[in-house]
Design a protein around this motif. Structure first.
Motif, PDB file in Angstrom:
ATOM      1  N   LYS A  33      15.014 -15.037  53.713  1.00 39.12           N
ATOM      2  CA  LYS A  33      15.512 -14.485  52.106  1.00 39.12           C
ATOM      3  C   LYS A  33      15.688 -13.405  52.131  1.00 39.12           C
ATOM      4  CE  LYS A  33      12.722 -18.752  50.742  1.00 39.12           C
ATOM      5  NZ  LYS A  33      11.166 -19.574  49.888  1.00 39.12           N
ATOM      6  N   GLU A  34      15.029 -11.983  52.803  1.00 39.28           N
ATOM      7  CA  GLU A  34      15.010 -10.145  52.375  1.00 39.28           C
ATOM      8  C   GLU A  34      16.686 -10.444  51.575  1.00 39.28           C
ATOM      9  OE1 GLU A  34      12.034  -8.194  54.106  1.00 39.28           O
ATOM     10  OE2 GLU A  34      10.790  -9.167  52.658  1.00 39.28           O
ATOM     11  N   PHE A  35      16.962 -10.909  53.219  1.00 36.20           N
ATOM     12  CA  PHE A  35      17.996 -10.352  53.691  1.00 36.20           C
ATOM     13  C   PHE A  35      19.581 -11.305  52.890  1.00 36.20           C
ATOM     14  CE2 PHE A  35      22.695 -12.257  55.595  1.00 36.20           C
ATOM     15  CZ  PHE A  35      22.933 -10.662  56.322  1.00 36.20           C
ATOM     16  N   GLU A  36      19.447 -12.220  51.923  1.00 36.02           N
ATOM     17  CA  GLU A  36      20.072 -12.914  51.181  1.00 36.02           C
ATOM     18  C   GLU A  36      19.734 -12.989  49.525  1.00 36.02           C
ATOM     19  OE1 GLU A  36      18.304 -17.012  51.625  1.00 36.02           O
ATOM     20  OE2 GLU A  36      19.987 -17.788  53.185  1.00 36.02           O
ATOM     21  N   ALA A  37      19.194 -12.147  49.514  1.00 34.30           N
ATOM     22  CA  ALA A  37      19.140 -11.222  48.838  1.00 34.30           C
ATOM     23  C   ALA A  37      19.327 -10.278  48.108  1.00 34.30           C
ATOM     24  CB  ALA A  37      17.297 -11.378  48.170  1.00 34.30           C
ATOM     25  N   ASN A  38      19.986  -9.427  49.858  1.00 34.95           N
ATOM     26  CA  ASN A  38      20.737  -7.965  49.087  1.00 34.95           C
ATOM     27  C   ASN A  38      20.782  -7.590  51.229  1.00 34.95           C
ATOM     28  OD1 ASN A  38      21.142  -5.629  49.307  1.00 34.95           O
ATOM     29  ND2 ASN A  38      19.464  -4.699  49.560  1.00 34.95           N
ATOM     30  N   PRO A  39      22.315  -8.430  51.382  1.00 35.26           N
ATOM     31  CA  PRO A  39      23.242  -8.512  52.312  1.00 35.26           C
ATOM     32  C   PRO A  39      23.593  -7.157  52.487  1.00 35.26           C
ATOM     33  CG  PRO A  39      24.154  -9.508  51.268  1.00 35.26           C
ATOM     34  CD  PRO A  39      23.252  -9.393  50.121  1.00 35.26           C
ATOM     35  N   GLU A  41      23.978  -4.428  56.618  1.00 34.02           N
ATOM     36  CA  GLU A  41      24.024  -4.406  58.312  1.00 34.02           C
ATOM     37  C   GLU A  41      22.372  -4.590  58.506  1.00 34.02           C
ATOM     38  OE1 GLU A  41      25.738  -4.503  61.701  1.00 34.02           O
ATOM     39  OE2 GLU A  41      26.648  -4.659  59.452  1.00 34.02           O
ATOM     40  N   GLU A  42      21.457  -3.324  57.997  1.00 32.25           N
ATOM     41  CA  GLU A  42      20.005  -3.010  59.002  1.00 32.25           C
ATOM     42  C   GLU A  42      19.361  -4.777  57.981  1.00 32.25           C
ATOM     43  OE1 GLU A  42      16.229  -0.671  57.527  1.00 32.25           O
ATOM     44  OE2 GLU A  42      18.553   0.467  57.069  1.00 32.25           O
ATOM     45  N   ALA A  43      19.442  -5.096  57.349  1.00 34.66           N
ATOM     46  CA  ALA A  43      18.532  -6.547  57.467  1.00 34.66           C
ATOM     47  C   ALA A  43      19.609  -7.884  58.086  1.00 34.66           C
ATOM     48  CB  ALA A  43      18.994  -7.174  55.957  1.00 34.66           C
ATOM     49  N   PHE A  44      20.358  -7.428  58.136  1.00 34.70           N
ATOM     50  CA  PHE A  44      21.240  -8.260  59.639  1.00 34.70           C
ATOM     51  C   PHE A  44      20.171  -8.206  60.721  1.00 34.70           C
ATOM     52  CE2 PHE A  44      23.899  -9.741  62.458  1.00 34.70           C
ATOM     53  CZ  PHE A  44      24.213 -11.389  62.174  1.00 34.70           C
ATOM     54  N   ARG A  45      20.237  -7.395  61.096  1.00 35.04           N
ATOM     55  CA  ARG A  45      19.563  -6.913  62.489  1.00 35.04           C
ATOM     56  C   ARG A  45      18.137  -7.022  62.660  1.00 35.04           C
ATOM     57  NH1 ARG A  45      23.049  -1.965  62.510  1.00 35.04           N
ATOM     58  NH2 ARG A  45      20.592  -0.789  61.862  1.00 35.04           N
ATOM     59  N   LYS A  46      17.412  -6.814  61.465  1.00 37.67           N
ATOM     60  CA  LYS A  46      16.082  -7.744  61.299  1.00 37.67           C
ATOM     61  C   LYS A  46      16.049  -8.517  61.350  1.00 37.67           C
ATOM     62  CE  LYS A  46      12.030  -7.381  58.605  1.00 37.67           C
ATOM     63  NZ  LYS A  46      11.665  -7.036  56.935  1.00 37.67           N
ATOM     64  N   VAL A  47      16.867  -9.443  60.863  1.00 38.51           N
ATOM     65  CA  VAL A  47      16.927 -10.851  61.080  1.00 38.51           C
ATOM     66  C   VAL A  47      17.239 -11.530  61.930  1.00 38.51           C
ATOM     67  CG1 VAL A  47      17.539 -13.167  59.470  1.00 38.51           C
ATOM     68  CG2 VAL A  47      17.319 -11.467  57.950  1.00 38.51           C
ATOM     69  N   ASN A  63      20.357 -24.345  69.969  1.00 38.89           N
ATOM     70  CA  ASN A  63      21.608 -23.959  68.685  1.00 38.89           C
ATOM     71  C   ASN A  63      21.579 -23.204  66.977  1.00 38.89           C
ATOM     72  OD1 ASN A  63      22.503 -25.205  71.198  1.00 38.89           O
ATOM     73  ND2 ASN A  63      22.920 -26.930  70.563  1.00 38.89           N
ATOM     74  N   LYS A  64      20.293 -23.869  66.744  1.00 43.78           N
ATOM     75  CA  LYS A  64      19.702 -23.731  64.992  1.00 43.78           C
ATOM     76  C   LYS A  64      19.267 -21.981  65.320  1.00 43.78           C
ATOM     77  CE  LYS A  64      16.144 -23.919  61.845  1.00 43.78           C
ATOM     78  NZ  LYS A  64      17.012 -23.711  60.601  1.00 43.78           N
ATOM     79  N   ALA A  65      19.353 -21.336  66.101  1.00 42.17           N
ATOM     80  CA  ALA A  65      18.699 -20.182  65.695  1.00 42.17           C
ATOM     81  C   ALA A  65      19.989 -19.211  65.853  1.00 42.17           C
ATOM     82  CB  ALA A  65      18.358 -19.183  67.683  1.00 42.17           C
ATOM     83  N   SER A  66      21.639 -19.685  67.025  1.00 46.41           N
ATOM     84  CA  SER A  66      22.768 -19.451  66.622  1.00 46.41           C
ATOM     85  C   SER A  66      23.525 -19.655  65.232  1.00 46.41           C
ATOM     86  CB  SER A  66      23.051 -19.929  68.100  1.00 46.41           C
ATOM     87  OG  SER A  66      25.033 -19.794  68.269  1.00 46.41           O
ATOM     88  N   ARG A  67      23.070 -21.150  64.899  1.00 48.60           N
ATOM     89  CA  ARG A  67      23.393 -21.914  63.091  1.00 48.60           C
ATOM     90  C   ARG A  67      23.322 -20.772  62.950  1.00 48.60           C
ATOM     91  NH1 ARG A  67      22.153 -26.316  64.194  1.00 48.60           N
ATOM     92  NH2 ARG A  67      20.293 -26.500  62.944  1.00 48.60           N
ATOM     93  N   ASP A  68      22.216 -20.606  62.478  1.00 47.79           N
ATOM     94  CA  ASP A  68      21.983 -19.599  61.447  1.00 47.79           C
ATOM     95  C   ASP A  68      22.051 -18.038  61.657  1.00 47.79           C
ATOM     96  OD1 ASP A  68      19.996 -21.882  60.080  1.00 47.79           O
ATOM     97  OD2 ASP A  68      17.979 -20.588  60.945  1.00 47.79           O
ATOM     98  N   LYS A  69      22.049 -17.255  62.843  1.00 44.98           N
ATOM     99  CA  LYS A  69      22.718 -16.150  62.960  1.00 44.98           C
ATOM    100  C   LYS A  69      24.255 -15.882  62.164  1.00 44.98           C
ATOM    101  CE  LYS A  69      21.435 -14.816  67.051  1.00 44.98           C
ATOM    102  NZ  LYS A  69      21.178 -14.180  68.216  1.00 44.98           N
ATOM    103  N   ALA A  73      25.662 -14.284  59.140  1.00 50.04           N
ATOM    104  CA  ALA A  73      26.856 -13.151  59.802  1.00 50.04           C
ATOM    105  C   ALA A  73      28.290 -13.660  58.628  1.00 50.04           C
ATOM    106  CB  ALA A  73      26.846 -13.432  60.549  1.00 50.04           C
ATOM    107  N   ALA A  74      28.324 -14.909  58.453  1.00 47.72           N
ATOM    108  CA  ALA A  74      28.742 -14.602  57.634  1.00 47.72           C
ATOM    109  C   ALA A  74      29.218 -14.067  56.008  1.00 47.72           C
ATOM    110  CB  ALA A  74      29.191 -16.590  57.572  1.00 47.72           C
ATOM    111  N   LYS A  75      28.343 -14.104  55.703  1.00 47.57           N
ATOM    112  CA  LYS A  75      27.444 -14.470  54.253  1.00 47.57           C
ATOM    113  C   LYS A  75      28.134 -12.949  53.945  1.00 47.57           C
ATOM    114  CE  LYS A  75      23.865 -17.711  52.736  1.00 47.57           C
ATOM    115  NZ  LYS A  75      22.937 -17.747  52.264  1.00 47.57           N
ATOM    116  N   LEU A  76      27.269 -11.480  55.360  1.00 45.91           N
ATOM    117  CA  LEU A  76      27.500 -10.736  55.515  1.00 45.91           C
ATOM    118  C   LEU A  76      28.806  -9.771  55.480  1.00 45.91           C
ATOM    119  CD1 LEU A  76      25.759  -7.695  56.390  1.00 45.91           C
ATOM    120  CD2 LEU A  76      26.031  -8.327  58.503  1.00 45.91           C
TER     121      LEU A  76
END
Length: 78
Positions: A33-39, A41-47, A63-69, A73-76
């Protein structure tokens, strides 16, 4: 409630593990949720790290982990 000593110990361990798993899932959801609010690079690494840890611990399927990441990444990249 169990009467056998080993069954009582196992039940106590299950309660502890369930609490730990619940807190890890909550931390994962919060990080997403924090990443989606403020996407950023640092937030992406944390998530990504939090998701990988959840996968390693067996909380979510690989597979869920891969899909989520991938979705994050697409949002980033937007």
């Amino acid at each position: 409630m169990a009467n056998i000593k080993s069954a009582i110990k196992r039940a106590e361990l299950n309660v502890k593990q369930n609490a730990k798993n619940s807190s890890q899932r909550s931390a994962m959801r919060t990080a997403i949720k924090e990443f989606e609010a403020n996407p950023t690079e640092e937030a992406f690494r944390k998530v990504s790290s939090v998701i990988d840890k959840a996968e390693t611990k067996g909380l979510i399927h690989k597979n869920k982990a891969s899909r989520d990441k991938s979705r994050l990444a697409a949002k980033l990249g937007e």
